[in-house]
Each structure stands twice: as C-alpha cells, then as structure tokens.
Design a protein around this motif. Structure first.
Motif, PDB file in Angstrom:
ATOM      1  N   ASN A   3     -35.541 -48.408 -31.581  1.00  0.00           N
ATOM      2  CA  ASN A   3     -34.493 -49.294 -32.052  1.00  0.00           C
ATOM      3  C   ASN A   3     -34.452 -50.568 -31.217  1.00  0.00           C
ATOM      4  O   ASN A   3     -34.212 -51.660 -31.728  1.00  0.00           O
ATOM      5  N   TRP A  41     -23.821 -52.843 -38.446  1.00  0.00           N
ATOM      6  CA  TRP A  41     -24.770 -51.759 -38.582  1.00  0.00           C
ATOM      7  C   TRP A  41     -25.545 -51.956 -39.885  1.00  0.00           C
ATOM      8  O   TRP A  41     -25.029 -52.547 -40.834  1.00  0.00           O
ATOM      9  N   GLN A 297     -26.200 -41.413 -34.379  1.00  0.00           N
ATOM     10  CA  GLN A 297     -25.555 -42.668 -33.972  1.00  0.00           C
ATOM     11  C   GLN A 297     -24.109 -42.669 -34.456  1.00  0.00           C
ATOM     12  O   GLN A 297     -23.827 -42.363 -35.614  1.00  0.00           O
TER      13      GLN A 297
END
Length: 392
Positions: A3, A41, A297
């Motif tokens: 990520n 996000w 997450q």
C-alpha cells in the motif's frame, strides 16, 4: 506491491489518461487504499463496491458524492440533489421524480432521438475530419434534455458550456470557483423557467416535475433547482462520454465494429459491454456513518470512501478476462450506472440514446479513425470522457 508503494489519485492526469493498470494494482494489492491526494479511502474490487452501493445506511450520500479537500462540504456548495440524499427523503424525492421518467415517456422519445441523430450526421462530413464531441456526442443528449425539459433549443449551447465547466471544476486543484459560477447561472436560468411553467403549464418534463406530488407533497424550489442541475449534468455528460468512449473503443477494435455494422441486433448488448469496459462515471464517493473494517483495514465513521465503478467493472472475479473487450459478453452485473437506491434514474434514456446513435453511426459511417494523440480528455477525476475527439 505494498500500500505504501502504490500512489493513486483520481485527479492525476496520467491516471485519467489510462486508469486501468493502477486499478488492477489497487484490486490486487490495496483493495482498501487511503489516497492522501484526495483525502479518501478507495474501494476497487467488484464485491466491495457492490456491497457498499447496497448499504446506504452505512455508506451515506448526504455529505456529497465527490472527493473534496478537508473542510470542503459539497452540501454547502450546491442546492439539495436527489443523488446527495439518504432515505427517507431520498425515497420521497425519487418517487416524485420517477413520475417524469416513466417507461412510456422514455419510449415516446425514440422517434425524436432518431431524427436528432440523423440531423447531426447529415451535418457532419462523410470523409473529412470532424470533432465527434462538439458535432455529435455532445449536441445529441443536450438537445434531448433541453427538449424534455421544454427549454428553447437555442439555449442548449449555453447548457453545454455550463455543464462542461461544472464537470471540469477540480476541487483538489482548487478550481471550484468556475464550477460554482456555472451552477449559479444554471440555478438562475431554471428558477425563471420554473416560475413560467407554474404559470403556463406545458407538456414537458419541467411541468411534470412542478406538478408531481406524493401524499400531497411537491418538490421544494431548492429541490427542483437541484434536480434540474443534476438532470442536465448527469443526463448530458454521461451519454456524451459513453458515446465518445465508444467511438474510441470501436476504432481500436475494427473487427467488432464491422460485426456490429453487419448485425445491428448486437448493438444493445454491445452498449452494456461498452459501459463496462470504459465507464463514463469512474466512481462516486460516500461518507461512512459508522466504522467499517474491511480487508484488515479500519475506516472510521465520517471518512469519505470513493467507490470505483470503473475498477469494479474490470474485476476478473466478476467478469472473466475483464480487460478484454467482447461484444458477445453479457455483463448484466456491470455497475456503470451504480446499483441499489441510487441506480441512475436516467439509465434507460442513456441506453436508448446510445443504441440509436451507435446503430446510425455504424450504418452511415461504417469505418472511422480517431486521432487520439490530438484528443483532449476531460479534466474531471470521476467523469471519464473527452472535451474534444478528432475523428474521420
């Protein structure tokens, strides 16, 4: 790729030019990704996007549908819109507005759309270069929407200018000013128009909206203006970009183009594949009403989440060999128009316009080339299309 190594922003010019490689990276390595550039996000897998669309209680639309910088609230910038509301008000608004988009009303437009398409092609050169956006894919839905609303056709060029300005206003680059000016001009125009329709009803969509009621309740003035803005932008830009993207895809796949020209009955299914393969709306945002834990997450209540329709439609788990364009595919589950309570109200109109336009184009202009190097892409992150598309 971790990520931390992956960088994604919906407003990156390189991403806008070709977002699909980075979408694959997101799906494979960062299905829940924090974009610091867009302060949101990002969900990229088909199952995750579909689940979010089906859960409006968690993924709220009431705080806006586009990523904005911290401290910027879209609800402070625009009047109430159907697309930026949650139940129960959304349910009431959609029920009211849906009366103006009945299957009978849409079907009644077919002959009129055929006439508009033929007129536009009559005015375009058969062999020489022309701008597909300014001369065909842009005017077609603008004329249809203007005629549906009952707006004088001579005003459609102003509509297109306002709409394009609004779409290309990029909040991440601090370019909201021009978009807000365009919205203000549209509100002023439609306010006078609504007043006229109240005093002098006509057989048009604007009158239908003014008169529509459920349990004795009408749309408020602000809701009417917000819907007019939404209808113009969504009803115009989506079809314009669907047609422009389709022209490019079919130029890149001449065998498929010839197959469609030889058998126009294949066009309706091909429109669904074109929507899947290069979605005109690449994604819309939601705001979380509670913490959501996904793929290890945690996303907090109040966070913005960008749902990437364009990536979901290229997910191999939902559409095998998804990066391959296939006019024989039946992508019934594609999410180009969203899903659930916010499924695009104008989807049937966009599909009808696309089917008629592509059949006529394939009949009268069986072969064409696109000068993609000279084409100018829209600068709007969520909206994928062209401001200019040279074709011959």
């Amino acid at each position: 790729m971790s990520n931390q190594q992956l960088t994604y922003s919906p407003f990156d010019p390189e991403v806008m030019a070709d977002p699909y490689p980075v979408y694959r990276e997101l799906r494979d390595h960062a299905p829940v990704y924090w974009s610091s550039q867009a302060s949101c996000w990002v969900l990229s897998r088909y199952d995750d996007v579909s689940a979010a669309l089906a859960d409006p209680a968690t993924y709220s639309s009431a705080s806006g549908i586009f990523p904005t910088p911290p401290g910027v609230d879209m609800t402070d910038l625009f009047l109430p819109m159907l697309i930026m509301s949650d139940p129960p008000r959304h349910t009431q608004l959609r029920h009211l507005v849906s009366k103006a988009f009945t299957p009978r009303r849409i079907a009644g437009l077919e002959t009129h759309i055929h006439t508009i398409v033929d007129d536009l092609l009559d005015q375009s050169p058969e062999t020489g270069p022309w701008d597909f956006v300014s001369e065909f894919s842009g005017p077609l839905p603008a004329i249809v929407i203007a005629d549906m609303l009952g707006v004088p056709r001579e005003d459609r060029d102003r509509f297109r200018t306002w709409s394009t300005t609004l779409i290309q206003s990029n909040p991440v680059r601090g370019e909201f000013g021009a978009g807000l000016d365009a919205a203000a001009a549209l509100y002023e125009y439609f306010s006078a128009f609504l007043a006229d329709r109240r005093a002098h009803p006509q057989d048009d969509l604007m009158t239908a909206l003014v008169q529509a009621e459920v349990d004795g309740e009408h749309l408020t003035e602000e809701e009417l203006l917000g819907f007019c803005l939404l209808l113009l932008v969504a009803g115009h830009e989506t079809t314009t970009n669907l047609l422009s993207n389709s022209a490019v895809i079919l130029a890149q796949h001449p065998e498929d183009r010839r197959a469609l020209a030889d058998d126009p009955e294949l066009v309706p299914a091909a429109v669904e594949e074109l929507l899947r393969y290069d979605s005109p709306v690449q994604g819309l945002a939601r705001t979380l009403t509670r913490q959501v834990d996904l793929h290890g997450q945690a996303m907090a209540a109040g966070d913005t989440v960008l749902l990437l329709f364009g990536s979901a439609n290229r997910d191999d788990h939902a559409f095998p060999d998804a990066d391959h364009f296939d006019i024989n595919r039946r992508p019934e589950r594609q999410v180009a128009f969203g899903r659930g309570i916010h499924f695009c109200l104008g989807a049937s109109l966009a599909r009808l316009e696309a089917r008629i336009a592509l059949r006529a184009l394939l009949t009268r202009r069986r072969d064409w080339d696109v000068d993609i190097d000279s084409a100018v892409r829209l600068r709007s992150g969520p909206i994928r299309g062209f401001a200019s598309l040279p074709i011959q």
